[in-house]
Motif scaffolding. Sequence first.
Motif, mmCIF file in Angstrom:
data_model
loop_
_atom_site.group_PDB
_atom_site.id
_atom_site.type_symbol
_atom_site.label_atom_id
_atom_site.label_comp_id
_atom_site.label_asym_id
_atom_site.label_seq_id
_atom_site.Cartn_x
_atom_site.Cartn_y
_atom_site.Cartn_z
ATOM 1 N N PHE A 80 4.274 -20.319 -1.139
ATOM 2 C CA PHE A 80 5.051 -19.722 -0.046
ATOM 3 C C PHE A 80 4.783 -18.224 -0.101
ATOM 4 C CE2 PHE A 80 8.902 -18.231 2.148
ATOM 5 C CZ PHE A 80 8.789 -18.989 3.301
ATOM 6 N N VAL A 81 4.204 -17.685 0.959
ATOM 7 C CA VAL A 81 3.721 -16.302 0.973
ATOM 8 C C VAL A 81 4.648 -15.429 1.815
ATOM 9 C CG1 VAL A 81 1.796 -14.806 1.653
ATOM 10 C CG2 VAL A 81 1.359 -17.063 0.664
ATOM 11 N N VAL A 82 4.910 -14.226 1.292
ATOM 12 C CA VAL A 82 5.651 -13.194 2.033
ATOM 13 C C VAL A 82 4.702 -12.024 2.202
ATOM 14 C CG1 VAL A 82 7.624 -11.625 2.023
ATOM 15 C CG2 VAL A 82 7.868 -13.933 1.088
ATOM 16 N N GLU A 83 4.474 -11.646 3.458
ATOM 17 C CA GLU A 83 3.567 -10.532 3.758
ATOM 18 C C GLU A 83 4.335 -9.444 4.501
ATOM 19 O OE1 GLU A 83 -0.729 -9.634 5.887
ATOM 20 O OE2 GLU A 83 -0.024 -11.697 5.708
ATOM 21 N N ASN A 84 4.224 -8.228 3.985
ATOM 22 C CA ASN A 84 4.907 -7.080 4.588
ATOM 23 C C ASN A 84 3.981 -6.442 5.623
ATOM 24 O OD1 ASN A 84 6.369 -4.843 5.258
ATOM 25 N ND2 ASN A 84 6.379 -3.939 3.222
ATOM 26 N N GLY A 85 4.211 -6.761 6.883
ATOM 27 C CA GLY A 85 3.426 -6.187 7.975
ATOM 28 C C GLY A 85 4.015 -4.894 8.506
ATOM 29 N N SER A 86 5.085 -4.426 7.895
ATOM 30 C CA SER A 86 5.713 -3.181 8.356
ATOM 31 C C SER A 86 5.067 -1.985 7.665
ATOM 32 C CB SER A 86 7.212 -3.204 8.051
ATOM 33 O OG SER A 86 7.451 -2.955 6.685
ATOM 34 N N ASP A 87 5.510 -0.798 8.030
ATOM 35 C CA ASP A 87 4.975 0.402 7.394
ATOM 36 C C ASP A 87 5.966 1.001 6.403
ATOM 37 O OD1 ASP A 87 6.783 1.245 9.270
ATOM 38 O OD2 ASP A 87 5.438 2.609 10.307
ATOM 39 N N ALA A 88 6.889 0.178 5.921
ATOM 40 C CA ALA A 88 7.864 0.622 4.921
ATOM 41 C C ALA A 88 7.951 -0.441 3.813
ATOM 42 C CB ALA A 88 9.229 0.826 5.569
ATOM 43 N N GLU A 107 0.877 -11.212 -6.691
ATOM 44 C CA GLU A 107 0.359 -10.472 -5.550
ATOM 45 C C GLU A 107 -0.965 -11.086 -5.130
ATOM 46 O OE1 GLU A 107 -0.544 -6.008 -3.863
ATOM 47 O OE2 GLU A 107 -0.089 -6.245 -5.996
ATOM 48 N N MET A 108 -1.177 -11.215 -3.838
ATOM 49 C CA MET A 108 -2.418 -11.752 -3.292
ATOM 50 C C MET A 108 -3.280 -10.571 -2.855
ATOM 51 S SD MET A 108 -0.886 -14.894 -1.029
ATOM 52 C CE MET A 108 -2.471 -15.538 -0.546
ATOM 53 N N GLU A 126 11.339 -12.704 -8.772
ATOM 54 C CA GLU A 126 11.786 -11.651 -7.856
ATOM 55 C C GLU A 126 10.794 -10.505 -7.907
ATOM 56 O OE1 GLU A 126 15.444 -8.551 -6.926
ATOM 57 O OE2 GLU A 126 15.652 -9.960 -8.570
ATOM 58 N N VAL A 127 10.431 -10.013 -6.726
ATOM 59 C CA VAL A 127 9.545 -8.853 -6.639
ATOM 60 C C VAL A 127 10.408 -7.683 -6.190
ATOM 61 C CG1 VAL A 127 7.504 -7.881 -5.547
ATOM 62 C CG2 VAL A 127 7.570 -10.310 -6.109
ATOM 63 N N VAL A 128 10.445 -6.648 -7.008
ATOM 64 C CA VAL A 128 11.323 -5.505 -6.734
ATOM 65 C C VAL A 128 10.901 -4.757 -5.478
ATOM 66 C CG1 VAL A 128 12.190 -3.325 -7.666
ATOM 67 C CG2 VAL A 128 11.915 -5.296 -9.158
ATOM 68 N N ALA A 129 9.595 -4.635 -5.244
ATOM 69 C CA ALA A 129 9.125 -3.908 -4.059
ATOM 70 C C ALA A 129 7.794 -4.480 -3.596
ATOM 71 C CB ALA A 129 8.976 -2.426 -4.371
ATOM 72 N N ARG A 134 1.032 -5.444 2.001
ATOM 73 C CA ARG A 134 0.810 -6.261 0.796
ATOM 74 C C ARG A 134 1.473 -7.621 0.963
ATOM 75 N NH1 ARG A 134 1.783 -2.229 -4.121
ATOM 76 N NH2 ARG A 134 0.645 -3.824 -5.259
ATOM 77 N N ARG A 135 0.969 -8.587 0.192
ATOM 78 C CA ARG A 135 1.521 -9.937 0.279
ATOM 79 C C ARG A 135 1.620 -10.560 -1.102
ATOM 80 N NH1 ARG A 135 -3.591 -13.306 2.741
ATOM 81 N NH2 ARG A 135 -5.093 -12.015 1.665
ATOM 82 N N PHE A 136 2.631 -11.395 -1.234
ATOM 83 C CA PHE A 136 2.907 -12.055 -2.509
ATOM 84 C C PHE A 136 3.075 -13.544 -2.285
ATOM 85 C CE2 PHE A 136 3.566 -7.815 -3.847
ATOM 86 C CZ PHE A 136 3.559 -7.797 -5.229
#
Length: 179
Positions: A80-88, A107-108, A126-129, A134-136
């Motif tokens: 199950f992947v979470v990808e941060n497409g935002s700029d923050a 991290e991928m 848990e990933v702190v940040a 980036r994607r995990f």
Amino acid sequence: MSIDWGDAPTWVAGAFAAAAAYYTRGMLKSQRQQITEQRQFIAEQSANLELERAELRAQADDRRISQARAVWAGRQRGAFVVENGSDAVLRNVTVTFDGMPATSAYEMVDAGIGDIVQFVGDYAGEVVAIGPGRRFAFRSGEEWGPVVDDEVAFFQDEAGVRWRLSGDGVLEEAPEAPS
């Protein structure tokens, strides 16, 4: 015919009083009209302010949710992947599988050769940040890939709002961090 001068000043005063009353009546009528116009103007201004307030609320809501909308979560490569497409930065990112917390996350990182991805690091669920772009990959248990019905990512945006993003793309504010 003789004028009774004793009554003449009374008559003159009466005429002036009548003229003053007529003038006062005209002033009161004018003031009533001004008050009516001012009330209409205030009502129009109030309506305009309410529309502006609603527009500002809508813009604030859009700004508040814009970072969360840029996050993608779903099944990819057996995880199950979470990808941060935002700029923050996303903070305190966790994933649950049927209500159970993920046991690990990696991290991928693109290997630079086609679609090959390297899994880097070993986070304890848990990933702190998660930085911008980036994607995990999160997993439950030792095996990659058991598909479950209820995969959910939880994260905190830059403003400190906690969000819940399901695997089917439903985004909503989360009242508390999952336990």
